[in-house]
Design an enzyme around this catalytic site. Structure first.
Site, short mmCIF file in Angstrom:
data_model
loop_
_atom_site.label_atom_id
_atom_site.label_comp_id
_atom_site.label_asym_id
_atom_site.label_seq_id
_atom_site.Cartn_x
_atom_site.Cartn_y
_atom_site.Cartn_z
N GLU A 126 36.94 31.48 46.56
CA GLU A 126 37.31 31.46 47.72
C GLU A 126 36.67 30.71 48.78
O GLU A 126 36.78 30.07 49.98
CB GLU A 126 37.67 33.32 48.42
N LYS B 268 51.40 42.25 52.80
CA LYS B 268 52.88 42.12 51.42
C LYS B 268 54.34 42.15 51.84
O LYS B 268 54.96 41.45 51.49
CB LYS B 268 52.56 42.53 49.97
#
Ligand code: TPP
Ligand code: MG
Lengths: 174, 603
Positions: free
Chosen positions: B68, B180
Site C-alpha cells: 500500500e 463497509k
C-alpha cells in the site's frame, strides 16, 4: 531580548463546523507543532448551522502567534479565526467551582472572601462550601489561591471564554 | 440511512436527477465525475464492495500494486507528472497503516492525492474489530484533511469535497474512510448540483491583493543584486506558471535558482539559471542568495535544507514571498513583503504591473552582479574527475542525462546521494518531469513513483535513478511493473553503501560506519531475470555508455546495476548549522572546516 523573543499571551477564538474530529484536529495542531495551550473551551453556538466556537488561550512570540492563526485558518472545518488580544479590549471570563472543606475561623473567612469576590454559594454543609466564581483568569486564580490557604480545596474550572467589546461581529461563517 | 430501493423507485428517481445506488457504486460514479481514470490499490475485506463495483466498471482502471505504501507513491508520481489528483484504494487496518508513509510524503511535498480506505462497519467501530484501526485518528496529522463517512447520504458530497480540497490551494493528500456497511447500503446519487456545493466550504485565496503586487514592483525596481528563488509551488500551479517564470526571467535578466522541488520550472539550459540551491546546491546559487539585495521567492518555503543556519541566511536582502499558503509565510524566515496567491495568477499580475510601471532592470548594477556571479561559476563546483578505473556516480548520471536529451524523459529518484547527484547532474527542461521525495526524504519512493508516472505516460521514457539501499525498500513493485508491462528503467547507482549515511558518519562521527554498509545485496541482473526483465551491469567506465544505450533500446523494464565509486561524497555541501557562504566544496574543505557542535544535533 528582541521583539521576536517576547512571549505574549493571546486569546484566539475560532468558529468551526461541529463535526467529529474537529477538536482533535485543533488540539493535534497545537501538540504537533509544539504550541502552548493554557486553556481551551468549546461549545456549540449556532445549532441551526452546526457551528461551535473554540476559545484558546495560548502564548508565544509574535511570529509563533501569527503561525498559530495561519495554521488554524487552513483547517478545512474552520470558518474563521480571530485574535481577540490583537483586537484590543476583549471581555474574558471563566467560571470556577471551588469546593472548600474547613471549619472555625477559616470557614468564616472563606465566606467573607467569597463575598468580596462576588462568588455565589451553591452548596454548603457544616464543614464545606461550594462556591461559584466568575471573572477573568487572574481573578479566578486569586480566589483559588486564597481558598487554598483556608482549607482543603477541589477545583473545577471551565477555561476562558471571550468576546470582543463594541458593535462588531468578529467570527462569521463562510 | 440505508434505504430499500425497488426498481420503480429507481426509475422515478432517475427522472429528477437522483439515482438510488449502492455506496460503492456512488463512490465510483463520483470518481468518474471527478475525472478519475486510474486507481492504485490493493484489496481486502473492508473494500470488497468497491472491488466488486470496479469489476463491473469499464471506465476506471485499477493498478494492483504489491504494497500500500507503493500505491500512494505511485499516485504521487501520477499526480506530479500530470497535474491531476492521484487516487489510492486500500483496505482497513493494515492497508491503511501501510499507506501512512505515502500520505506523509504527499503532505510534505504538497501532492494532490485522494486515498480511499476501507473501514469496519459503523456498528463495529470502536470495538477493536478485525482489521479495525482508527484510520482518521492515525492520519489526521499526515493528511491535509480526512473524513470518516458515517452516513451514506453524505458520501457523494464528501468524495466531491475531498477532490476539491486535495487539488485546491496548496495541494495535499485527503483521506476518506469508508465503513463497509456504507459501501453496501443504498443511497441517492445526484446527477447534478453536487460539484458546486462541494466547493463552498474550502475556499483558499488564489488571487493576490493588488496592493501587494504594486508594493512588490516598487521593491523590485530598486533591485541591484536581485535573485529569483523558485520552488515547487510553481510546478504545482501548472505549466503556465513555468512559462510565466520564463517570461519574468527574460524581462528582467535576473539570476534564478530553484529548489529541489522546483527543478524544471525554468529550463536548466537557460543562461539565467544558477542551478539548485541549498545543502547540496551550487556554489553560485548559494552565494547569490547570500549576497543578494532583493530576493523574490516564488512558491518556495524557506525549508531548512535551503536556508542553512537562519541567522546567516541572506543577511543583506529584502525578501518578497509569494505563496498560496499563508502559513508558509514568516514561518522560518521573516520576510518584508508577502503575496498570498496562486503562482500563475500572481506572476500574471506581477508581470502586468511591471509593464504598467515600465519596469527596467538597473543595467549597470545587474552587469556588475552577473560579473560577480560568473566569478562564482568559475569555481566549477560540480566539477569531478572521472578517471579510468571506476565509474564516478556523477559521471553516470551526467551521461544518462546527455544520452536521453532527445527523449521526453521523466525522472524519479530514491533518497540519498544519488538523489542529490541526480538533482545536480540531470538537466530538466520542463516542469512535471522530476519526481523526488523532498520534504520527507522517503527511501523507496522512486520505484513506485516511476510506476505511477509510466501509467500516466505509457510511451514516455521513465527512469528511476536509485540507490541500491533505497531500491530494496519497495522492490516488490518489480512484480507490478512486470504485470502491466510498464517499461520503467531502473538506474541503480550502486555504491554498496547507504552513501548519504556513510557520508555523514565520515563527516561528523569520525568515520565510524555503523550499520551503513549494504551487505548481502542481490545480484540485480538475476533479480531482473526472475521478473522477466532485462538486467544490465556496468562495472567499468568503459561499460557505461553501452549499458545506457542498451537500457534505452530495450522496450520493457530494465534494471541497470551501475557499480560506482564506493566512497564518493556529495559536494558542494552546506553542513548542518552553517550558512550559505560557508559551503564545503570538496574533501579538502571538509578537513579544514569541522562541523560546529550546534550543527551536530541537526538532521
Ligand atoms: C525510509 C527511510 N529510512 C531511512 C532514511 C535515512 N537515509 C537517508 S539516505 C539513506 C541511505 C540511502 O542509501 P542508498 O539508497 O544506497 O543511496 P546512496 O546515498 O548510497 O546514493 C538513509 C538510510 C530515509 N531517508 N528513509
Ligand atoms: Mg548506496
Amino acid at each position: 531580548m528582541s521583539i521576536n523573543e517576547i512571549i505574549e499571551r493571546h486569546i484566539i477564538s475560532v468558529l468551526v463546523d461541529d463535526e467529529p474530529g474537529v477538536l482533535a484536529r485543533v488540539i493535534g495542531l497545537f501538540s504537533g507543532r509544539g504550541y502552548n495551550i493554557e486553556s481551551l473551551t468549546v461549545a456549540e453556538v449556532e445549532w441551526s448551522r452546526g457551528l461551535s466556537r473554540i476559545s484558546i488561550v495560548t502564548s508565544g512570540t509574535p511570529m509563533v502567534i501569527e503561525q498559530i492563526k495561519a495554521q488554524l485558518s487552513r483547517l478545512v472545518p474552520i470558518h474563521s479565526v480571530c485574535d481577540l488580544t490583537e483586537m484590543g479590549a476583549a471581555i474574558e471570563r471563566e467560571l470556577a467551582l471551588v469546593k472548600i472543606i474547613n471549619d472555625g475561623d477559616n470557614r468564616i473567612e472563606a465566606l467573607r472572601i467569597a463575598d468580596t469576590f462576588r462568588a455565589r454559594t451553591l452548596d454548603s454543609t457544616l464543614d464545606s462550601f461550594v462556591f461559584e466564581v466568575t471573572g477573568n483568569s487572574s481573578k479566578v486564580a486569586a480566589f483559588i489561591d486564597l481558598m487554598q490557604s483556608l482549607g482543603d480545596v477541589e477545583i473545577a474550572r471551565t477555561g476562558v471564554s471571550a468576546i470582543s467589546r463594541g458593535n462588531r461581529i468578529d467570527l462569521t461563517a463562510k | 440511512m440505508a434505504k430499500s430501493a425497488p426498481t420503480d423507485r429507481k426509475q422515478a428517481a432517475s427522472e429528477n436527477g437522483v439515482l438510488a445506488l449502492a455506496g460503492a457504486e456512488i463512490l465510483l460514479k463520483t470518481l468518474e465525475d471527478e475525472g478519475v481514470e486510474v486507481i492504485f490499490g490493493y484489496p481486502g475485506g473492508a473494500v470488497l464492495p468497491i472491488y466488486d463495483a470496479l469489476f463491473k466498471n469499464n471506465k476506471i482502471r485499477h493498478i494492483l500494486v504489491r504494497h500500500e505504501q507503493a500505491a500512494v507513491h505511485a499516485a504521487e508520481g501520477y499526480a506530479r507528472s500530470t497535474g491531476k489528483v492521484g487516487v489510492v484504494l486500500v483496505t482497513s487496518g493494515p492497508g491503511a497503516t501501510n499507506a501512512v508513509t505515502g500520505l506523509t510524503d504527499a503532505l510534505m511535498d504538497s501532492v494532490p492525492v485522494v486515498c480511499l480506505t476501507g473501514q469496519v462497519p459503523t456498528h463495529l467501530i470502536g470495538n477493536d474489530a478485525f482489521q479495525e484501526a482508527d484510520t482518521t485518528g492515525i492520519t489526521r496529522a499526515c493528511t491535509k484533511h480526512n473524513y470518516l463517512v458515517k452516513d451514506g447520504d453524505v458520501l457523494q458530497q464528501t468524495v466531491a469535497e475531498a477532490f476539491h480540497v486535495a487539488r485546491s490551494g496548496r495541494p495535499g493528500p485527503v483521506l476518506i474512510d469508508l465503513p463497509k456497511d456504507i459501501l453496501m447500503g443504498e443511497y441517492d446519487y445526484k446527477t447534478v448540483g453536487v460539484a458546486a456545493v462541494a466547493k463552498q466550504r474550502y475556499v483558499p485565496q488564489t488571487r493576490p491583493d493588488a496592493e501587494a503586487i504594486k508594493a512588490a514592483v516598487a521593491m523590485l525596481k530598486r533591485a541591484e543584486r536581485p535573485i529569483i528563488y523558485g520552488g515547487g509551488g510553481i510546478i504545482n500551479s501548472g505549466p503556465k506558471a513555468s512559462a510565466l517564470l520564463q517570461q519574468l526571467v527574460d524581462m528582467t535578466g535576473w539570476p534564478t535558482t530553484l529548489t529541489l522541488m522546483g527543478l524544471g520550472a525554468l529550463p536548466a539550459s537557460d543562461k539565467h539559471f544558477l542551478g539548485m540551491l541549498g545543502m547540496h546546491g551550487t556554489y553560485e546559487a548559494n552565494w547569490a542568495m547570500h549576497d543578494c539585495d532583493i530576493m523574490l521567492n516564488i512558491g518556495a518555503r524557506f525549508d531548512d535544507r535551503v536556508t542553512g543556519r537562519i541567522s546567516g541566511f541572506s543577511p543583506k536582502s529584502e525578501k518578497i514571498h509569494i505563496d498560496i499558503d499563508p502559513s508558509s509565510v514568516n514561518k522560518n524566515v521573516k520576510v518584508d513583503l508577502s503575496i498570498i496567491g496562486d503562482a500563475t495568477t500572481v506572476l500574471e499580475m506581477l508581470i502586468a504591473e511591471m509593464k504598467v510601471q515600465s519596469f527596467a532592470p538597473h543595467e549597470a548594477s545587474l552587469t556588475k552582479w552577473w560579473k560577480q556571479i560568473k566569478s562564482w561559476q568559475k569555481i566549477n563546483c560540480l566539477g569531478f574527475d572521472q578517471g579510468a578505473d571506476v565509474i564516478k556516480p556523477q559521471h553516470a548520471i551526467k551521461r544518462l542525462c546527455e544520452m536521453t536529451q532527445d527523449r521526453d524523459s521523466y525522472v524519479t529518484t530514491e533518497v540519498g546521494q544519488h538523489q542529490m547527484w541526480a538533482a545536480q547532474y540531470f538537466d530538466f527542461e520542463k516542469p512535471n518531469r522530476w519526481m523526488t521525495s523532498g520534504g520527507l526524504g522517503t527511501m523507496g519512493y522512486g520505484l513506485p513513483a516511476a510506476l505511477g508516472v509510466q501509467v500516466a505516460h505509457p510511451d514516455a521514457l521513465v527512469i528511476d535513478i536509485a540507490g541500491e539501499a533505497s531500491f530494496m525498500m519497495n522492490m516488490q513493485e518489480l512484480s507490478t511493473l512486470a504485470q502491466y508491462s510498464l517499461p520503467v528503467k531502473m538506474f541503480i547507482i550502486n555504491n554498496e553503501w547507504m552513501g548519504m549515511v556513510r557520508q555523514w558518519q565520515e563527516l561528523i562521527h569520525g568515520g565510524r560506519y555503523s550499520e551503513s554498509y549494504s551487505a548481502s545485496l542481490p545480484d540485480f541482473r538475476k533479480l531482473a531475470d526472475t521478473f522477466g526483465m532485462v538486467g544490465l551491469v556496468a562495472e567499468k567506465p568503459d561499460d557505461l555508455d553501452g549499458v545506457i544505450t542498451e537500457m534505452l533500446a530495450t522496450p520493457g523494464p530494465v534494471i541497470a546495476d551501475i557499480r560506482v565509486a564506493k566512497e564518493e561524497n556529495c559536494f558542494p555541501m552546506i553542513p548542518s548549522g552553517a550558512a550559505h557562504n560557508e559551503m564545503l566544496l570538496g574533501p579538502a574543505d571538509q578537513a579544514a572546516k569541522p562541523i560546529s557542535e550546534e550543527g551536530m544535533v541537526l538532521v
